[in-house]
Design an enzyme around this catalytic site. Sequence first.
Site, PDB file in Angstrom:
ATOM      1  N   CYS A   1       0.832  -1.210   0.000  1.00  0.00           N
ATOM      2  CA  CYS A   1       0.000   0.000   0.000  1.00  0.00           C
ATOM      3  C   CYS A   1       0.870   1.264   0.000  1.00  0.00           C
ATOM      4  O   CYS A   1       1.991   1.263  -0.538  1.00  0.00           O
ATOM      5  CB  CYS A   1      -0.997  -0.020   1.161  1.00  0.00           C
ATOM      6  SG  CYS A   1      -2.383   1.137   0.927  1.00  0.00           S
TER       7      CYS A   1
ATOM      8  N   ASP B   1      -3.634   1.466   9.970  1.00  0.00           N
ATOM      9  CA  ASP B   1      -4.800   2.343  10.109  1.00  0.00           C
ATOM     10  C   ASP B   1      -5.276   2.360  11.552  1.00  0.00           C
ATOM     11  O   ASP B   1      -5.814   3.362  12.021  1.00  0.00           O
ATOM     12  CB  ASP B   1      -5.926   1.874   9.181  1.00  0.00           C
ATOM     13  CG  ASP B   1      -5.603   2.293   7.768  1.00  0.00           C
ATOM     14  OD1 ASP B   1      -4.826   1.583   7.109  1.00  0.00           O
ATOM     15  OD2 ASP B   1      -6.087   3.356   7.344  1.00  0.00           O
TER      16      ASP B   1
HETATM   17  C1  RUB Z   1      -3.987   3.195   3.424  1.00  0.00           C
HETATM   18  C2  RUB Z   1      -3.227   2.241   4.291  1.00  0.00           C
HETATM   19  C3  RUB Z   1      -1.966   2.742   4.922  1.00  0.00           C
HETATM   20  C4  RUB Z   1      -2.300   3.317   6.313  1.00  0.00           C
HETATM   21  C5  RUB Z   1      -1.129   4.067   6.913  1.00  0.00           C
HETATM   22  O1  RUB Z   1      -5.250   2.684   3.060  1.00  0.00           O
HETATM   23  O2  RUB Z   1      -3.622   1.113   4.529  1.00  0.00           O
HETATM   24  O3  RUB Z   1      -1.050   1.709   5.089  1.00  0.00           O
HETATM   25  O4  RUB Z   1      -3.400   4.206   6.218  1.00  0.00           O
HETATM   26  O5  RUB Z   1      -0.871   5.242   6.163  1.00  0.00           O
HETATM   27  P1  RUB Z   1      -6.223   3.579   2.139  1.00  0.00           P
HETATM   28  P2  RUB Z   1      -0.088   6.472   6.813  1.00  0.00           P
HETATM   29  O6  RUB Z   1      -5.501   3.850   0.867  1.00  0.00           O
HETATM   30  O7  RUB Z   1      -7.439   2.721   1.970  1.00  0.00           O
HETATM   31  O8  RUB Z   1      -6.532   4.842   2.907  1.00  0.00           O
HETATM   32  O9  RUB Z   1       1.191   5.923   7.322  1.00  0.00           O
HETATM   33  O10 RUB Z   1       0.091   7.456   5.687  1.00  0.00           O
HETATM   34  O11 RUB Z   1      -0.938   7.012   7.913  1.00  0.00           O
END
Ligand code: RUB
Length: 320
Positions: A131, A200
Amino acid sequence: MEPGDVRESVAETAEEIAAMEVRGAATIAREAVEALRDQATESTAGDAETLRMELQTAARRLRETRPTAVSLPNALRFVLERMEGDDLESLRASVVTTADEFLERLDRAQADLGRIGANRLQDGDTVMTHCHSTDVLACIETAREQGKELDAVVKETRPRKQGHLTAKQLRDLGVPVTLIVDSAATRYIEDVDHVFVGADSIRADGSVVNKIGTRGLAVLARDVGTPVTVAAQTLKLDPDTFAGHAVEIENRADEEVIDEETRSDLGEVEVANPAFDVTPPRHVDAVVTERGLFPPEGIVALMRELYGTTPTRPWEEGET
Ligand code: RUB
């Protein structure tokens, strides 16, 4: 805008988050707090009570956009619980100050976390990612600033392919990238030194809620002995799980998986599109936060320190 109304930009931010034009746990927290601040500065409320009501309505609207990333309610809670003032102008000023403090803390936390996470990485290491996580990128960026040469194997991350964003940003950091389809992780896992993923939400038992496919990757990594690091500032710790609440896993639209034409070709099939999964703590080696590096089992103590007892949900105060 009438007094009591939620500002148009709050509605726009909510729509952008729901449509994933703004996405990723830290980023949606940032945008939501900025929207609350805008509500405070541009409100035409005639008294503090009306402004307070507007802010609660705005927070509810923002809260309802995506259910899984706890950074969103944690961020809203930060502002709503700290704002104070009996008269309109002092309340307005307090929201602005509190929102600015939150945004500053967010940046600081990511920078501090990046420095800690970078210590996990050695010159010459190859990292596999899943991701797109700004917390993970902060670790890699700091390691690069320290002069470490790194390579990356980047999982595409179906269905929305956030891996493309990660690949691009890693390229900008001077990290050579191999982009793979998700199912090729098995083929490449033995070529990498680390798996780095974001989160998340992190539950009190240390399990990690992140983009669907994280759990499979962590199980795979454990099978071959590759360490799994979760980069997640403490904003991702879910205090409600302390009180036994479950983390809701978002289900997204079928259209993200197949288009209309494919659907009619396939005929009667069920499509499932859960956006996140839960990785049990036994598959995670370390959680990197701005407060240091923790084994997943140590998260409960950190959560207790940060949140004490069961927190309130201030955006629910206005509900009857
Ligand atoms: C994004 C996702 C990321 C976390 C952490 O999912 O799973 O790994 O949100 O991101 P989506 P960060 O694309 O469905 O929002 O480290 O930027 O908080």
